[in-house]
Design a protein around this motif. Structure first.
Motif, PDB file in Angstrom:
ATOM      1  N   GLY A  13       0.835  -1.208   0.000  1.00  0.00           N
ATOM      2  CA  GLY A  13       0.000   0.000   0.000  1.00  0.00           C
ATOM      3  C   GLY A  13       0.859   1.243   0.000  1.00  0.00           C
ATOM      4  O   GLY A  13       0.686   2.157  -0.814  1.00  0.00           O
TER       5      GLY A  13
ATOM      6  N   ASP B  89       9.662   3.561   6.589  1.00  0.00           N
ATOM      7  CA  ASP B  89       9.344   2.158   6.896  1.00  0.00           C
ATOM      8  C   ASP B  89      10.354   1.614   7.892  1.00  0.00           C
ATOM      9  O   ASP B  89      11.561   1.844   7.767  1.00  0.00           O
ATOM     10  CB  ASP B  89       9.347   1.295   5.634  1.00  0.00           C
TER      11      ASP B  89
ATOM     12  N   GLY C  89       7.121  -4.498   3.402  1.00  0.00           N
ATOM     13  CA  GLY C  89       6.113  -4.845   4.402  1.00  0.00           C
ATOM     14  C   GLY C  89       5.937  -6.335   4.616  1.00  0.00           C
ATOM     15  O   GLY C  89       6.821  -7.155   4.320  1.00  0.00           O
ATOM     16  N   THR C  90       4.771  -6.672   5.137  1.00  0.00           N
ATOM     17  CA  THR C  90       4.405  -8.071   5.388  1.00  0.00           C
ATOM     18  C   THR C  90       4.506  -8.856   4.090  1.00  0.00           C
ATOM     19  O   THR C  90       5.064  -9.962   4.045  1.00  0.00           O
ATOM     20  CB  THR C  90       2.938  -8.132   5.886  1.00  0.00           C
TER      21      THR C  90
ATOM     22  N   CYS D  97       3.222 -12.642   1.077  1.00  0.00           N
ATOM     23  CA  CYS D  97       3.006 -13.107  -0.304  1.00  0.00           C
ATOM     24  C   CYS D  97       4.257 -13.738  -0.914  1.00  0.00           C
ATOM     25  O   CYS D  97       4.212 -14.851  -1.438  1.00  0.00           O
ATOM     26  CB  CYS D  97       2.609 -11.943  -1.217  1.00  0.00           C
TER      27      CYS D  97
ATOM     28  N   LYS E 292       5.060 -17.763  -1.427  1.00  0.00           N
ATOM     29  CA  LYS E 292       5.008 -18.309  -2.794  1.00  0.00           C
ATOM     30  C   LYS E 292       6.334 -18.972  -3.167  1.00  0.00           C
ATOM     31  O   LYS E 292       6.359 -19.946  -3.931  1.00  0.00           O
ATOM     32  CB  LYS E 292       4.652 -17.218  -3.802  1.00  0.00           C
TER      33      LYS E 292
ATOM     34  N   GLY F  59       7.700   5.929  12.010  1.00  0.00           N
ATOM     35  CA  GLY F  59       7.079   7.249  11.856  1.00  0.00           C
ATOM     36  C   GLY F  59       5.949   7.406  12.854  1.00  0.00           C
ATOM     37  O   GLY F  59       5.088   6.530  12.954  1.00  0.00           O
TER      38      GLY F  59
ATOM     39  N   GLY G 157      -0.299  -1.445   7.802  1.00  0.00           N
ATOM     40  CA  GLY G 157      -0.478  -2.880   7.665  1.00  0.00           C
ATOM     41  C   GLY G 157      -1.184  -3.573   8.815  1.00  0.00           C
ATOM     42  O   GLY G 157      -2.020  -2.987   9.521  1.00  0.00           O
TER      43      GLY G 157
ATOM     44  N   ASP H 239      -4.116  -2.944   4.658  1.00  0.00           N
ATOM     45  CA  ASP H 239      -4.607  -3.804   5.740  1.00  0.00           C
ATOM     46  C   ASP H 239      -5.061  -3.023   6.973  1.00  0.00           C
ATOM     47  O   ASP H 239      -5.807  -3.549   7.793  1.00  0.00           O
ATOM     48  CB  ASP H 239      -3.495  -4.771   6.194  1.00  0.00           C
TER      49      ASP H 239
ATOM     50  N   MET I  55      -7.807  -8.029   3.206  1.00  0.00           N
ATOM     51  CA  MET I  55      -6.382  -7.823   3.500  1.00  0.00           C
ATOM     52  C   MET I  55      -5.568  -8.475   2.390  1.00  0.00           C
ATOM     53  O   MET I  55      -5.070  -9.597   2.529  1.00  0.00           O
ATOM     54  CB  MET I  55      -6.038  -8.396   4.865  1.00  0.00           C
ATOM     55  N   LEU I  56      -5.464  -7.781   1.265  1.00  0.00           N
ATOM     56  CA  LEU I  56      -4.751  -8.306   0.103  1.00  0.00           C
ATOM     57  C   LEU I  56      -3.788  -7.251  -0.415  1.00  0.00           C
ATOM     58  O   LEU I  56      -4.105  -6.052  -0.410  1.00  0.00           O
ATOM     59  CB  LEU I  56      -5.745  -8.659  -1.010  1.00  0.00           C
ATOM     60  N   ALA I  57      -2.638  -7.712  -0.909  1.00  0.00           N
ATOM     61  CA  ALA I  57      -1.614  -6.783  -1.378  1.00  0.00           C
ATOM     62  C   ALA I  57      -2.126  -5.927  -2.537  1.00  0.00           C
ATOM     63  O   ALA I  57      -1.894  -4.712  -2.578  1.00  0.00           O
ATOM     64  CB  ALA I  57      -0.377  -7.558  -1.806  1.00  0.00           C
TER      65      ALA I  57
HETATM   66  P1  FAD Z   1       2.086  -4.248   5.152  1.00  0.00           P
HETATM   67  O1  FAD Z   1       2.537  -5.053   4.004  1.00  0.00           O
HETATM   68  O2  FAD Z   1       1.852  -4.940   6.434  1.00  0.00           O
HETATM   69  O3  FAD Z   1       3.176  -3.115   5.346  1.00  0.00           O
HETATM   70  C1  FAD Z   1       3.148  -2.240   6.418  1.00  0.00           C
HETATM   71  C2  FAD Z   1       4.543  -1.710   6.635  1.00  0.00           C
HETATM   72  O4  FAD Z   1       4.482  -0.589   7.513  1.00  0.00           O
HETATM   73  C3  FAD Z   1       5.497  -2.700   7.288  1.00  0.00           C
HETATM   74  O5  FAD Z   1       6.726  -2.699   6.611  1.00  0.00           O
HETATM   75  C4  FAD Z   1       5.679  -2.158   8.710  1.00  0.00           C
HETATM   76  O6  FAD Z   1       6.941  -2.445   9.255  1.00  0.00           O
HETATM   77  C5  FAD Z   1       5.528  -0.671   8.440  1.00  0.00           C
HETATM   78  N1  FAD Z   1       5.126   0.119   9.611  1.00  0.00           N
HETATM   79  C6  FAD Z   1       4.096  -0.086  10.455  1.00  0.00           C
HETATM   80  N2  FAD Z   1       3.996   0.920  11.347  1.00  0.00           N
HETATM   81  C7  FAD Z   1       4.996   1.781  11.054  1.00  0.00           C
HETATM   82  C8  FAD Z   1       5.423   3.015  11.604  1.00  0.00           C
HETATM   83  N3  FAD Z   1       4.774   3.599  12.617  1.00  0.00           N
HETATM   84  N4  FAD Z   1       6.512   3.614  11.058  1.00  0.00           N
HETATM   85  C9  FAD Z   1       7.179   3.054  10.011  1.00  0.00           C
HETATM   86  N5  FAD Z   1       6.811   1.900   9.452  1.00  0.00           N
HETATM   87  C10 FAD Z   1       5.734   1.270   9.964  1.00  0.00           C
HETATM   88  N6  FAD Z   1      -1.883 -10.906  -0.139  1.00  0.00           N
HETATM   89  C11 FAD Z   1      -2.042 -11.131  -1.466  1.00  0.00           C
HETATM   90  O7  FAD Z   1      -2.643 -10.301  -2.138  1.00  0.00           O
HETATM   91  N7  FAD Z   1      -1.518 -12.240  -2.066  1.00  0.00           N
HETATM   92  C12 FAD Z   1      -0.845 -13.180  -1.364  1.00  0.00           C
HETATM   93  O8  FAD Z   1      -0.384 -14.164  -1.937  1.00  0.00           O
HETATM   94  C13 FAD Z   1      -0.679 -12.983   0.029  1.00  0.00           C
HETATM   95  N8  FAD Z   1      -0.004 -13.886   0.766  1.00  0.00           N
HETATM   96  C14 FAD Z   1       0.165 -13.664   2.099  1.00  0.00           C
HETATM   97  C15 FAD Z   1       0.824 -14.634   2.846  1.00  0.00           C
HETATM   98  C16 FAD Z   1       0.997 -14.457   4.204  1.00  0.00           C
HETATM   99  C17 FAD Z   1       1.732 -15.510   4.994  1.00  0.00           C
HETATM  100  C18 FAD Z   1       0.518 -13.265   4.821  1.00  0.00           C
HETATM  101  C19 FAD Z   1       0.739 -13.023   6.284  1.00  0.00           C
HETATM  102  C20 FAD Z   1      -0.144 -12.300   4.087  1.00  0.00           C
HETATM  103  C21 FAD Z   1      -0.341 -12.503   2.721  1.00  0.00           C
HETATM  104  N9  FAD Z   1      -1.038 -11.580   1.946  1.00  0.00           N
HETATM  105  C22 FAD Z   1      -1.224 -11.806   0.609  1.00  0.00           C
HETATM  106  C23 FAD Z   1      -1.576 -10.340   2.523  1.00  0.00           C
HETATM  107  C24 FAD Z   1      -0.638  -9.161   2.227  1.00  0.00           C
HETATM  108  O9  FAD Z   1       0.641  -9.458   2.742  1.00  0.00           O
HETATM  109  C25 FAD Z   1      -1.175  -7.886   2.849  1.00  0.00           C
HETATM  110  O10 FAD Z   1      -2.514  -7.685   2.438  1.00  0.00           O
HETATM  111  C26 FAD Z   1      -0.340  -6.701   2.429  1.00  0.00           C
HETATM  112  O11 FAD Z   1       0.994  -6.853   2.828  1.00  0.00           O
HETATM  113  C27 FAD Z   1      -0.894  -5.406   3.030  1.00  0.00           C
HETATM  114  O12 FAD Z   1      -0.109  -4.348   2.616  1.00  0.00           O
HETATM  115  P2  FAD Z   1       0.012  -3.013   3.490  1.00  0.00           P
HETATM  116  O13 FAD Z   1       0.893  -2.097   2.708  1.00  0.00           O
HETATM  117  O14 FAD Z   1      -1.321  -2.553   3.887  1.00  0.00           O
HETATM  118  O15 FAD Z   1       0.737  -3.456   4.837  1.00  0.00           O
END
Ligand code: FAD
Ligand code: NAI
Length: 475
Positions: free
Chosen positions: A15, A34, A47-48, A54, A58, A122, A154, A322, A328-330
């Motif tokens: 995101g 980050d 991120g996650t 993901c 994979k 942050g 996230g 997320d 909750m999808l990338a």
């Molecule tokens: P995140 O990816 O969680 O990123 C958030 C980031 O913010 C992190 O790096 C964190 O460290 C950082 N952060 C948090 N707070 C702060 C702060 N205060 N200051 C600085 N940094 C901060 N989705 C799919 O679409 N396809 C898949 O195949 C898939 N497989 C998955 C497999 C697993 C095992 C898991 C757990 C999830 C999977 N997902 C998949 C879901 C996907 O990972 C999430 O939906 C996606 O990562 C969400 O993106 P995001 O940017 O919202 O958050």
């Protein structure tokens, strides 16, 4: 004097990093903060998804699928192998390399797009003149000001009450991706997306896997005809899946974990395993944001409250991915990130939640977009359904992978496609055609009239469209 940016993004997952790139492309001075650290303490944006989601999942699914094919499918092709073995350390090392390639790729993209990256946490300090003051703490220690702030922090794995993750025996997705040797007995709580994907990885490598699911229905959000077909395939592969259980307690001993639960009949059961993956959903993460300092509103689940445009209760503060409502999808997080950057630029983008595809990367893969038959029935909508089994598809037969089907649902009167549901080989790739079709509000007949390459799995989608009108050619 604090550095000033037009846009500050907190969180560098799919995101956040995508929002930052799009904002920079639109001409805004942009920062992305980050805090994720790699094993050496260095930055690991993505991120996650990139670090423990993901991408690594994979990578392991691919490795374990090769192993399974080598052990079970190659012989049918006349390929003989002696002394097949798995080097788990090497497999994990490859996964880590793939993760690092993605981390580095994002750092490169930040440079290319002139996004200023800060490695650290942050947190809001206060609303400041011309925006919001954000403290960065960690590797970088700075105070910066953003006119617009995009929150993309996230989610974290939800633990079972009384059984915190120790990542040695009681594992979240993080520990599940780092198991150093194939456990003899693996327990999984929750037969959702992570449970099935990670359960499949370790089952393929030789673990005896038992999945305990609280709900009485398997994959309740999935079209039930597809879910039943998948269930049949997983059980045949050797996954033990128990539905309708109630977990009583989890106790950890030196080298084992015991789960005490009531089965669907109400009988008390004890399951002893060597490792336990707990995959019962994820919770939005706002730890460290210091949301109170600026009065950022959260809902009862702890998600940041946003409107349909990802706008929070604060002027010029947005949230995506997320940490807000929705799947909750990338790719959902990415679409929201792009849309917010474009809204800041005065554009009018739209994210269509009805055409967000879902994929479960098991074997067979499960993928769908739009509504299920059960949802249409609950709505009282008149629909037509067409299915086509991969058993009748020439390419699937040539591949030796004929499990599953494509199912299409269309409006009974207008023939507009309302949902497409696939279980079978490369469902993750096949679903893209259905997403495009639905975005363009295509009818089943539109797909039926389009020329699809032969022999290809995609012919099954065309045949499912023909089946909606009861006129399949090959079944
Ligand atoms: P995140 O990816 O969680 O990123 C958030 C980031 O913010 C992190 O790096 C964190 O460290 C950082 N952060 C948090 N707070 C702060 C702060 N205060 N200051 C600085 N940094 C901060 N989705 C799919 O679409 N396809 C898949 O195949 C898939 N497989 C998955 C497999 C697993 C095992 C898991 C757990 C999830 C999977 N997902 C998949 C879901 C996907 O990972 C999430 O939906 C996606 O990562 C969400 O993106 P995001 O940017 O919202 O958050
Ligand atoms: P999930 O929501 O997919 O599945 C959780 C399962 O646990 C559900 O079936 C639920 O009924 C069950 N459950 C909840 N509490 C329970 C309890 N106390 N006892 C027994 N069962 C219980 O969550 P999961 O698998 O943790 O994944 C989280 C999210 O990560 C997914 O919803 C998805 O958004 C994302 N993800 C996406 C992937 C993909 O797109 N391929 C892969 C992995 C994760």
């Amino acid at each position: 004097m604090s550095q000033q940016f037009d846009v500050v993004v907190i969180g560098g997952g799919p995101g956040g990093y995508v929002a930052a790139i799009r904002a920079a492309q639109l001409g805004f001075s942009t920062a992305c903060i980050d805090e994720w650290k790699n094993d050496k303490g260095g930055p690991a944006p993505g991120g996650t998804c990139t670090n423990v989601g993901c991408i690594p999942s994979k990578a392991l699914l691919q490795s374990s699928e090769h192993f399974e094919h080598a052990g079970h499918a190659f012989a049918d092709h006349g390929i003989g192998l002696d002394n097949l073995s798995i080097d788990v350390a090497k497999m994990l090392g490859r996964k880590d390399t793939v993760v690092k390639q993605n981390n580095d790729g994002i750092l490169y993209l930040f440079k290319k797009n002139k996004v200023t990256f800060f490695h650290g946490r942050g947190s809001f300090v206060k609303a400041a003149d011309g925006g919001y003051e954000i403290a960065v703490t960690g590797t970088a220690n700075e105070s910066i000001v953003g006119k617009h702030v995009i929150l993309a922090t996230g989610s974290n794995a939800r633990s079972l009450p009384g059984a915190p993750f120790d990542e040695q025996k009681i594992l979240s997705n993080d520990g599940a991706l780092r198991i150093g040797a194939v456990p003899k007995r693996l327990g999984v709580i929750g037969s959702g997306v992570i449970g099935l994907e990670m359960g499949s990885v370790w089952r393929r490598l030789g673990s005896e896997v038992t999945v305990l699911e609280g709900l009485p229905t398997f994959l309740g959000a999935v079209d039930q005809q597809i879910a039943k077909e998948a269930h049949k395939a997983f059980v045949k592969q050797g996954l033990k899946i128990e539905l309708g259980v109630k977990i009583d307690k989890v106790t950890s001993a030196k080298s084992t974990v015991t789960v005490t639960y009531a089965n669907a009949k109400g009988e008390a059961v004890k399951l002893e395993v060597d490792k336990l993956i707990v995959s019962i959903g994820r919770v939005p993460n706002t730890i460290g944001l210091n949301a109170e300092a600026v009065g950022l509103k959260l809902d009862e689940r702890g998600a940041i409250t946003v409107d349909d445009h990802c706008h929070t209760n604060l002027p010029n503060v947005w949230a995506v991915g997320d940490v807000v409502r929705g799947p909750m999808l990338a790719h959902k997080a990415e679409e929201e990130g792009v849309a917010v950057a474009e809204r800041i630029a005065g554009q009018h983008p739209h994210v269509n939640f009805n055409t967000v595809p879902w994929v479960i990367y098991t074997s067979p893969e499960i993928a769908w977009v739009g509504q299920t038959e059960q949802q249409l029935q609950a709505e009282g909508r008149e629909y037509k359904a067409g299915t086509f089994p991969f058993m009748a598809n020439g390419r699937a037969r040539a591949m030796g992978d004929t499990t599953g089907m494509v199912k299409m649902l269309a409006d009974a009167t207008t023939d507009e496609i309302l949902g497409v549901h696939i279980v079978g080989p490369f469902a993750s790739e096949l679903i893209a055609e259905a997403v495009v079709a639905m975005e363009f509000r295509a009818s089943a007949e539109d797909i039926a009239r389009i020329c699809h390459a032969h022999p290809s799995l995609s012919e099954s989608t065309k045949e499912a469209a023909l089946a909606v009108d009861k006129r399949t050619l090959n079944f």
